[in-house]
Design an enzyme around this catalytic site. Structure first.
Site, PDB file in Angstrom:
ATOM      1  N   HIS A 152       0.854  -1.198   0.000  1.00  0.00           N
ATOM      2  CA  HIS A 152       0.000   0.000   0.000  1.00  0.00           C
ATOM      3  C   HIS A 152       0.890   1.249   0.000  1.00  0.00           C
ATOM      4  O   HIS A 152       0.949   2.009   0.977  1.00  0.00           O
ATOM      5  CB  HIS A 152      -0.871  -0.044   1.253  1.00  0.00           C
ATOM      6  CG  HIS A 152      -2.098   0.797   1.199  1.00  0.00           C
ATOM      7  ND1 HIS A 152      -2.059   2.149   0.964  1.00  0.00           N
ATOM      8  CD2 HIS A 152      -3.407   0.475   1.344  1.00  0.00           C
ATOM      9  CE1 HIS A 152      -3.306   2.624   0.984  1.00  0.00           C
ATOM     10  NE2 HIS A 152      -4.132   1.628   1.215  1.00  0.00           N
ATOM     11  N   GLU A 254      -0.577   1.279  -5.551  1.00  0.00           N
ATOM     12  CA  GLU A 254      -0.431   0.068  -4.752  1.00  0.00           C
ATOM     13  C   GLU A 254      -0.443  -1.190  -5.621  1.00  0.00           C
ATOM     14  O   GLU A 254      -1.497  -1.641  -6.049  1.00  0.00           O
ATOM     15  CB  GLU A 254      -1.593   0.001  -3.758  1.00  0.00           C
ATOM     16  CG  GLU A 254      -1.897   1.323  -3.065  1.00  0.00           C
ATOM     17  CD  GLU A 254      -3.291   1.360  -2.416  1.00  0.00           C
ATOM     18  OE1 GLU A 254      -3.864   0.296  -2.137  1.00  0.00           O
ATOM     19  OE2 GLU A 254      -3.803   2.470  -2.206  1.00  0.00           O
TER      20      GLU A 254
END
Ligand code: BG6
Length: 282
Positions: A152, A254
């Protein structure tokens, strides 16, 4: 830098040169800083909590074994909410890079949520212009299991109006700002100009995040991560998040294995990698 205590025993520093270093927090094995030639490339919220309970807001949290809401445990799984172990301390390698490895094995808490034995290995390699992070999932159980995973990555941006992501044209994305409506991307350059929460399926190996600073872009190369999530909560949603300050200085790009779950057999391993490289603006 926010509430991060660099002297904490939970903080690991990989220093290549006095102006090029990376910091990893053992909580989540979260990369919280990557400074290259004196310039910070990673966004970390000034309101990020370092209480070893909440996922760190910013950096590169690791999502495993579930991306998004999860019936068995916290959103995005438990990897980012667990204290990892430093298995190989920062070491200078023959090729001049600095490398460190972190691991997380199943334990009573993870098995209560998700009753499988596993080991995660996370290798962080810092070189002059790049930061390479590889996640290996090892199934140490006697049964197969499925998972989704993602890095992330919060990139720091100076001017979102000049920030664009390349190489998404022709890909389909689930638009979570519109109840997951499937949409075909028809733009050469995707701007970050509103609330964005797009899960692109099967994107190319390389994406450039243009205009991250005045002079540089970030090239994101991914291996074994077929998908790419792009997220910025924008003003209203950011204001509802107690640990986020500075949505206008970040974009989450991400790489993940999220569109389909990965099935891993007993004793098998799966490795996926992200390489971030600072490149001059084209
Ligand atoms: C993104 C998701 O990856 O993470 C979003 O696509 C989510 O839906 C965002 O809001 C942040 O999640 P969290 O749990 O860190 O607030």
């Amino acid at each position: 830098m926010s509430g991060l205590d660099i002297g904490s025993p939970d903080v690991v520093v990989l220093e290549l040169k006095s102006d090029t270093r990376c910091i990893v927090h053992l909580f989540g094995a979260t990369v919280v800083s990557w400074i290259r030639k004196g310039e910070e490339c990673i966004f970390l919220s000034s309101k990020a909590k370092f209480d070893n309970k909440s996922a760190i807001r910013g950096g590169i949290p690791i999502v495993f074994p579930c991306f998004g809401p999860w019936a068995h445990g916290p959103q995005h799984g438990f990897a980012r909410n667990s204290l990892w172990t430093l298995t190989t301390p920062p070491t200078k390698c023959e090729d001049g890079t600095m490398s460190a490895t972190f691991s997380l094995a199943d334990n009573e808490i993870t098995r209560q949520m998700w009753d499988y034995k596993f080991k995660l290995h996370y290798n962080v390699v810092l070189s002059d212009d790049s930061l390479k992070t590889s996640l290996t999932v090892e199934n140490t159980d006697s049964r197969p299991f499925t998972f989704t995973c993602l890095l992330h990555t919060y990139l720091r941006t100076q001017d979102l109006s000049n920030t664009f992501i390349t190489n998404l044209k022709g890909c389909t994305y689930a638009d979570k700002t519109k109840d997951g409506t499937l949409t075909l991307e028809d733009r050469d350059l995707v701007p970050i100009d509103r609330f964005i929460d797009y899960t692109y399926a099967n994107t190319g190996e390389k994406h450039t995040v243009k205009g991250v600073t005045n002079n540089a872009s970030i090239l994101l190369k991914k291996e074994n991560f077929p998908d790419l999530v792009v997220w910025n909560p924008w003003k209203e949603k950011a204001s509802q998040m107690s640990d986020l300050s500075g949505y206008e200085n970040m974009v989450c790009v991400e790489p993940g294995y999220v569109n389909n779950a990965y099935m891993i057999g007993a004793s098998e391993k799966f490795t996926a990698t992200q390489i971030l490289t600072v490149v001059p603006n084209a």
